[in-house]
Scaffold this active site. Structure first.
Site, PDB file in Angstrom:
ATOM      1  N   ARG A   1       4.603   3.480   3.461  1.00  0.00           N
ATOM      2  CA  ARG A   1       4.918   2.434   2.483  1.00  0.00           C
ATOM      3  C   ARG A   1       6.423   2.140   2.387  1.00  0.00           C
ATOM      4  O   ARG A   1       6.928   1.743   1.349  1.00  0.00           O
ATOM      5  CB  ARG A   1       4.366   2.806   1.098  1.00  0.00           C
ATOM      6  CG  ARG A   1       2.871   3.033   1.068  1.00  0.00           C
ATOM      7  CD  ARG A   1       2.096   1.768   1.429  1.00  0.00           C
ATOM      8  NE  ARG A   1       0.660   2.031   1.458  1.00  0.00           N
ATOM      9  CZ  ARG A   1      -0.042   2.330   2.535  1.00  0.00           C
ATOM     10  NH1 ARG A   1       0.554   2.394   3.724  1.00  0.00           N
ATOM     11  NH2 ARG A   1      -1.335   2.559   2.477  1.00  0.00           N
TER      12      ARG A   1
ATOM     13  N   SER B   1      -2.095  -1.095  -6.277  1.00  0.00           N
ATOM     14  CA  SER B   1      -1.922   0.336  -6.538  1.00  0.00           C
ATOM     15  C   SER B   1      -0.619   0.593  -7.283  1.00  0.00           C
ATOM     16  O   SER B   1       0.441   0.122  -6.878  1.00  0.00           O
ATOM     17  CB  SER B   1      -1.932   1.122  -5.227  1.00  0.00           C
ATOM     18  OG  SER B   1      -3.179   0.989  -4.585  1.00  0.00           O
TER      19      SER B   1
ATOM     20  N   GLU C   1       4.269   3.279  -6.639  1.00  0.00           N
ATOM     21  CA  GLU C   1       4.276   2.425  -5.459  1.00  0.00           C
ATOM     22  C   GLU C   1       4.653   1.003  -5.853  1.00  0.00           C
ATOM     23  O   GLU C   1       5.326   0.298  -5.116  1.00  0.00           O
ATOM     24  CB  GLU C   1       2.905   2.428  -4.779  1.00  0.00           C
ATOM     25  CG  GLU C   1       2.818   1.517  -3.564  1.00  0.00           C
ATOM     26  CD  GLU C   1       1.504   1.646  -2.821  1.00  0.00           C
ATOM     27  OE1 GLU C   1       0.906   0.608  -2.495  1.00  0.00           O
ATOM     28  OE2 GLU C   1       1.082   2.786  -2.564  1.00  0.00           O
TER      29      GLU C   1
END
Length: 303
Positions: free
Chosen positions: A174, A225, A295
């Site tokens: 990520r 998320s 995130e």
């Protein structure tokens, strides 16, 4: 800020607004105003905007489709640049695809699956734009953008532009170099895919899209998320095991459907979301000694 607006308009940048509510431009429907909001029509216009902002030492932020983003209630000082129309071109040559940074990633996955091109099935159901997906190395179901990106055209703070190879993007979980040592905007990406069976590719993409629809609360405003998975654990499972599904602070609620989603029930503020995030982090740390890192990207002014 009036001077910046006038400079941008003098340079031929027409889509410029002042005090634009960012709640209109995020999937969570939360966020205070941008002092200046500008939507470039193409990459050349974006470069001109950044040259002006760099020259004037004006802070700026870029957004795409507004997913994976929490804008604070006080809004954002400086300039917010939105990539969208004019940055959504698509060209295909065999198994190689060149796509604009403003192209919706889920639409791209759907289009390519119909062509029988394999490699982007994991993006079925992922919100956001191609540029944002490259920026954060978006992924799911065991794959991510690092597996298919050949190179990306990046526009940097001073308005300069450069193509970065997959290796130069320094992808990890990520994350990319754009978040770390070389801040910039992905305006175009070249993807290397493979030929597959059209029916199989389409079915696989649709399966991921259906899975997200059935297990994630996209019927409510949300940002995707909230937490990174603290591997080998999964954030949603930890939240569920801690009994936090449905827990609510103000208008922000942990989804009953998926523990790693916080939804806006209608009148949530960014403060509600931050307070709920902090409560989840404390609870998981105390219960499992696991540190939960966000995130979702949190941006904006604090009092």
């Amino acid at each position: 800020m009036r001077e910046i607006v006038e400079l941008l308009k003098k340079a031929g940048i027409n889509d410029v607004k002042e005090n634009e509510p960012l709640s209109k431009h995020t999937t969570m429907k939360i966020g205070g105003p941008a002092e200046v909001f500008v939507e470039p029509q193409d990459a050349d216009e974006l470069q001109e905007i950044l040259r002006i902002l760099h020259q004037e030492k004006m802070p700026w932020r870029v957004i795409g489709r507004g997913s994976n983003l929490l804008v604070l209630d006080e809004g954002i000082k400086g300039v917010v640049i939105k990539l969208g129309k004019g940055m959504d071109h698509l060209e295909q040559t065999g198994t190689e695809v060149t796509v604009g940074g403003g192209f919706p990633i889920i639409k791209l996955a759907t289009v390519l699956s119909r062509e029988g091109l394999s490699g982007l099935e994991f993006a079925g159901g992922i919100p956001g734009s191609v540029g944002g997906a490259v920026y954060m190395n978006a992924g799911a179901h065991g794959s991510d953008m690092s597996k298919i990106l050949k190179k990306a055209r990046i526009v940097f703070n001073d308005g300069s532009s450069e193509w970065l190879t997959n290796e130069e993007m320094e992808f990890s979980y990520r994350t990319s170099v754009l978040q770390l040592t070389r801040p910039g905007i992905c305006v175009e990406a070249v993807l290397s895919l493979s030929e597959g069976d059209k029916e199989q590719v389409t079915a696989e993409m649709q399966k991921h899209k259906d899975y997200r629809r059935d297990t994630q609360p996209w019927n409510y405003p949300c940002a995707g998320s909230i937490f990174r998975n603290p591997l080998p654990n999964h954030a949603g499972k930890l939240v569920e095991d801690a009994g936090l599904k449905g827990h609510q602070i103000g208008g922000a609620q942990v989804s009953d459907l998926h523990g790693n989603f916080i939804v806006n029930t209608g009148d949530a503020t960014a403060k509600d979301v931050l307070d709920l995030i902090a409560y989840i982090q404390r609870t998981i740390l105390e219960a499992y000694s696991v540190k939960m890192e966000t995130e979702v990207e949190i941006i904006g002014e604090t009092r």
